[in-house]
Write a protein that holds these residues in place. Sequence first.
Motif, short mmCIF file in Angstrom:
data_model
loop_
_atom_site.label_atom_id
_atom_site.label_comp_id
_atom_site.label_asym_id
_atom_site.label_seq_id
_atom_site.Cartn_x
_atom_site.Cartn_y
_atom_site.Cartn_z
N GLU A 324 -36.02 30.44 27.89
CA GLU A 324 -37.44 30.81 27.88
C GLU A 324 -38.09 30.57 26.53
O GLU A 324 -39.31 30.73 26.39
CB GLU A 324 -37.59 32.28 28.26
N GLY A 325 -37.28 30.23 25.52
CA GLY A 325 -37.83 29.98 24.19
C GLY A 325 -38.03 31.23 23.36
O GLY A 325 -38.67 31.18 22.30
N LEU A 326 -37.48 32.37 23.81
CA LEU A 326 -37.62 33.61 23.03
C LEU A 326 -36.79 33.55 21.75
O LEU A 326 -37.24 34.00 20.70
CB LEU A 326 -37.18 34.81 23.87
N ILE A 327 -35.59 33.01 21.85
CA ILE A 327 -34.72 32.89 20.68
C ILE A 327 -34.37 31.43 20.45
O ILE A 327 -34.30 30.64 21.40
CB ILE A 327 -33.42 33.73 20.83
N TYR A 328 -34.15 31.11 19.18
CA TYR A 328 -33.82 29.73 18.81
C TYR A 328 -32.33 29.59 18.50
O TYR A 328 -31.68 28.65 18.93
CB TYR A 328 -34.64 29.32 17.60
N ARG A 329 -31.78 30.54 17.75
CA ARG A 329 -30.36 30.55 17.43
C ARG A 329 -29.84 32.00 17.40
O ARG A 329 -30.57 32.93 17.06
CB ARG A 329 -30.08 29.90 16.07
N VAL A 330 -28.57 32.14 17.76
CA VAL A 330 -27.85 33.42 17.62
C VAL A 330 -26.75 33.20 16.59
O VAL A 330 -25.95 32.27 16.72
CB VAL A 330 -27.26 33.89 18.96
N VAL A 331 -26.73 34.05 15.57
CA VAL A 331 -25.81 33.88 14.44
C VAL A 331 -24.95 35.12 14.29
O VAL A 331 -25.48 36.22 14.09
CB VAL A 331 -26.58 33.63 13.13
N THR A 332 -23.62 34.98 14.41
CA THR A 332 -22.70 36.09 14.12
C THR A 332 -21.49 35.54 13.37
O THR A 332 -21.36 34.34 13.18
CB THR A 332 -22.22 36.81 15.41
N THR A 333 -20.60 36.42 12.96
CA THR A 333 -19.41 36.02 12.21
C THR A 333 -18.19 35.94 13.12
O THR A 333 -18.23 36.38 14.28
CB THR A 333 -19.11 37.02 11.08
N ASN A 334 -17.10 35.42 12.57
CA ASN A 334 -15.83 35.38 13.31
C ASN A 334 -14.93 36.55 12.91
O ASN A 334 -13.70 36.47 13.04
CB ASN A 334 -15.11 34.06 13.07
N LEU A 335 -15.53 37.64 12.42
CA LEU A 335 -14.74 38.81 12.04
C LEU A 335 -14.13 39.51 13.24
O LEU A 335 -13.13 40.23 13.10
CB LEU A 335 -15.62 39.80 11.26
N ILE A 336 -14.73 39.32 14.41
CA ILE A 336 -14.19 39.93 15.63
C ILE A 336 -13.98 38.84 16.67
O ILE A 336 -14.36 37.68 16.47
CB ILE A 336 -15.10 41.04 16.19
N TYR A 337 -13.36 39.21 17.77
CA TYR A 337 -13.03 38.27 18.84
C TYR A 337 -14.27 37.56 19.36
O TYR A 337 -15.30 38.18 19.65
CB TYR A 337 -12.33 39.01 19.97
N GLN A 338 -14.17 36.23 19.47
CA GLN A 338 -15.25 35.42 20.04
C GLN A 338 -14.73 34.74 21.30
O GLN A 338 -13.68 34.10 21.28
CB GLN A 338 -15.70 34.35 19.04
N THR A 339 -15.47 34.88 22.40
CA THR A 339 -15.03 34.27 23.65
C THR A 339 -15.27 32.76 23.61
O THR A 339 -16.17 32.28 22.92
CB THR A 339 -15.81 34.85 24.85
N PRO A 340 -14.48 31.98 24.34
CA PRO A 340 -14.72 30.53 24.43
C PRO A 340 -16.12 30.23 24.94
O PRO A 340 -16.73 29.23 24.54
CB PRO A 340 -13.64 30.05 25.41
N GLU A 341 -16.63 31.08 25.85
CA GLU A 341 -17.99 30.87 26.38
C GLU A 341 -19.03 30.97 25.28
O GLU A 341 -19.97 30.18 25.21
CB GLU A 341 -18.29 31.91 27.48
N LEU A 342 -18.88 31.94 24.39
CA LEU A 342 -19.82 32.09 23.28
C LEU A 342 -19.78 30.88 22.36
O LEU A 342 -20.81 30.34 21.97
CB LEU A 342 -19.49 33.37 22.49
N LEU A 343 -18.58 30.45 22.02
CA LEU A 343 -18.43 29.31 21.10
C LEU A 343 -18.98 28.02 21.68
O LEU A 343 -19.31 27.09 20.93
CB LEU A 343 -16.95 29.15 20.73
N SER A 344 -19.09 27.95 23.01
CA SER A 344 -19.58 26.72 23.64
C SER A 344 -21.10 26.66 23.74
O SER A 344 -21.66 25.60 24.05
CB SER A 344 -19.00 26.60 25.06
N ARG A 345 -21.78 27.77 23.46
CA ARG A 345 -23.24 27.79 23.59
C ARG A 345 -23.90 26.96 22.50
O ARG A 345 -23.57 27.11 21.32
CB ARG A 345 -23.78 29.22 23.55
N GLU A 346 -24.86 26.13 22.87
CA GLU A 346 -25.52 25.27 21.89
C GLU A 346 -26.40 26.05 20.92
O GLU A 346 -26.72 25.56 19.83
CB GLU A 346 -26.35 24.20 22.60
N TYR A 347 -26.80 27.24 21.31
CA TYR A 347 -27.66 28.04 20.44
C TYR A 347 -26.87 28.93 19.48
O TYR A 347 -27.46 29.64 18.66
CB TYR A 347 -28.62 28.92 21.27
N TYR A 348 -25.55 28.88 19.55
CA TYR A 348 -24.74 29.82 18.76
C TYR A 348 -24.26 29.20 17.45
O TYR A 348 -23.81 28.05 17.42
CB TYR A 348 -23.53 30.29 19.57
#
Length: 395
Positions: A324-348
């Motif tokens: 919808e264009g509400l967010i452009y990028r989501v930014v977090t660290t690898n300090l905790i578990y990251q799912t493969p689905e999250l890592l595959s998102r183009e906005y992440y």
Amino acid sequence: MPNDERILETMPVGTLGLIPTASCMELGKKVNGYLSTWRESREHQHKNDIAFKDYHKDSYIIEPSNPRFGSGEAKCVINQSVRGYDLYIMVDVTNYSLTYSLCGQTNHMSPDDHFADLKRVIAAVGGKARRITVILPFLYESRQHRRTARESLDCPLALQELYNMGIDNIITFDAHDPRVVNAIPLNGFENVMPSYQFIKGILKNVKDITIDADHLMIISPDEGATQRAIYLANVLGVDMGMFYKRRDYSKIVDGRNPIVAHEFLGSNVEGKDVFIIDDMISSGESMIDTARELKKRKANRIFVVSTFGLFTNGLASFDKAYQEGLIYRVVTTNLIYQTPELLSREYYISCDMSKYIAYLIDTLNHDSSISDLLNPYDRIQSYVRKYKEAQEADK
């Protein structure tokens, strides 16, 4: 590479040992890689001294074994001597991907299970180590840090329990409320902020951000995150604003008071890129609501920035917000578990913290000050300056 000259002014406290539990093994291996590389290439006149015995190793990892009985009870076994070691135990209490068998049923590990495993590691060491530092990227029970009714004080109790077991220091990142250190005023407690890694991660992936007060703004989604936003705004030399969550305190829904409205306090955001910064994304509802309110005020690109991406309700709401264009990028660290689905998102955008943790461990092992590592002002300024110079060169 760390400041070798300063570090080598002191001898190591003890032989370095890194104990990442299964919850934090991936991050621990990255940290180990940096430590081994740095120490292999470090030339110094003391390397043949007895104090520097086992200074360089291919691996500093001491992998604990945590077998479980059929009843779900567990123990920890460490299969090598740790006498005289300077140990760093790494635990990710949010890693729900790990499972164990309980009476034939498969259980996902909870924060309580991970914290119990941490205590088992400390118990297995048995007081033989010279020093024990616990690295808890996500501070256990940090959301239950204060008492507002007849309720438990889980985080302060957990901190006191760890120190009563004989640990020397705790390193955590972006604690939900750093005032929880008041529970252990005489003990070592470092609350580390990933501000530099955020800026580096964003600027490395997005090349057309104009960093000035006319084009960029830092937003706090609530009053609790204000200090984080103020610091980043001051370092970057831009304006900041905040939202006040007006809640209905007569109701409790899913353990919290529902939000009635988001009231904005700040200057005009029209046409500006915006960084919404907080310590964690839980369900993400608050962040998306904040982004929606900013879009109503005609903000340009919106970056959702958070140390911990829990995404407890999945990624569907963020996928929709991105479409919808509400967010452009989501930014977090690898300090905790990251799912493969999250890592595959183009906005992440994932900000790697392993090198920073390796810096901290390497410096602390020499009993040197980490004050300059805890304050990233100069590093941020230097990176932003190079970013602006690269933009000018491309024009």
